[in-house]
Write an enzyme that holds these catalytic residues in place. Sequence first.
Site, short mmCIF file in Angstrom:
data_model
loop_
_atom_site.label_atom_id
_atom_site.label_comp_id
_atom_site.label_asym_id
_atom_site.label_seq_id
_atom_site.Cartn_x
_atom_site.Cartn_y
_atom_site.Cartn_z
CE LYS A 41 -3.85 1.95 2.73
NZ LYS A 41 -4.72 1.68 3.91
CB SER A 118 -7.78 3.50 2.67
OG SER A 118 -7.00 3.04 3.79
CB SER A 142 -8.17 0.64 5.79
OG SER A 142 -8.83 1.87 5.93
#
Length: 402
Positions: A41, A118, A142
């Site tokens: 990420k 996310s 997330s």
Amino acid sequence: MGTPEEATAGTSASAVWRERGAPLVAGSGSGPLSGVRLAVKDVYAVAGHRIGAGNPVWLAEAETETAHSWAVGALLDAGAEVTGIAQTDELTYSLSGTNAHYGTPPNPAAPGRIPGGSSSGPAAAVALGEADAGLGSDTAGSVRVPSSYCGLYGMRPTYGAVSAEGMLPLAPAFDTVGWLARDAGTLARLGEVLLPEAGRSEAQRPFHTALVAADLLALADPPVREAFGPAAAGLAERLGLRIEEVPSLGGDPAARGSAFSTAQAAQVWECDGAWVTAHPGALGSGIEQRFARASAVTPEDRAAAEEVLRTSTRDVRAGLPQGTLLLLPAASGTAPPLDQDEADKDATRKATIQLTALAGSAGLPCLVLPRMTVEGLPVGLCVVADRGNDRALLELGVLSDG
């Protein structure tokens, strides 16, 4: 469900990957994760690269990192390779997985629907088979939400169990490193590397009771509630757990969810408010509105919210002793459609946070298992344990698949 090829039709690779290599960063060449392809990420320091945080202005101003974050370094040392740096919602302040600048990563398990955020980029990369595992982060869900929407296994560890050094913060009192994979074995292998050796205590096991809280289950959409009963019963039977139904665990979910959102927003503004203020127009409209609300949280609002969370945390931990698990849906529903309007999006987020805030505020470890299907779409079954039972949870996931 469509094929990965159908899911990516008409989708730019930049919606999934910010940078990609073959690999982007090689691993040590040996170790327990040798050959594992990792999607990282875009909030982690990767030496020789910048952190972009899902925003092109942030990326343009970022300096090249000179060292790996702790988690990236540990996984590389164990033999994993960084296939690429994967996209995220802007500044990680969303649960949808959409991005106004780079597009929305596809969800091959639910074509035409959002992947969840996310940690949307890593989730999409893993679901598409372009990576074996994803290194994400989880504050309000997330990792748990994209795992649920994309039909993946996901892990949020005990708060503080895995070092967040070199990870861009969102709300430091709640932020955790997290990871996801297509199978329980790979998920557990990452845990063997990332989790502390102290987590191996035999006193953690066995689990004997699985709680189902009626007020939490009521937050899920009716079709999810219907699917949850058989899924929970099947898991309990396979693992030899006794299911115990309770009215509630840790107080009113609505009050806890609201308090969590307020306390999180205050921390978000502390971390990123100065940058947002100095860069008007740099954010997509939805994220910009969320930051505007965060800027309005007063010290009194924050103090009141934190008191609610302290009380809830005490009650949750008391109600979840050693050997006891909590079972609940990982999200309130299936992945919403890409064209979901803002009002429905806010309602979905609110319901889901009321589910995720229990573990998020109490710092508890969570395992998401792809155990439910609603109208052909995946929904995760979330298993929550007492603090420090991370390795036992991961072993449970492997046993549930065995």
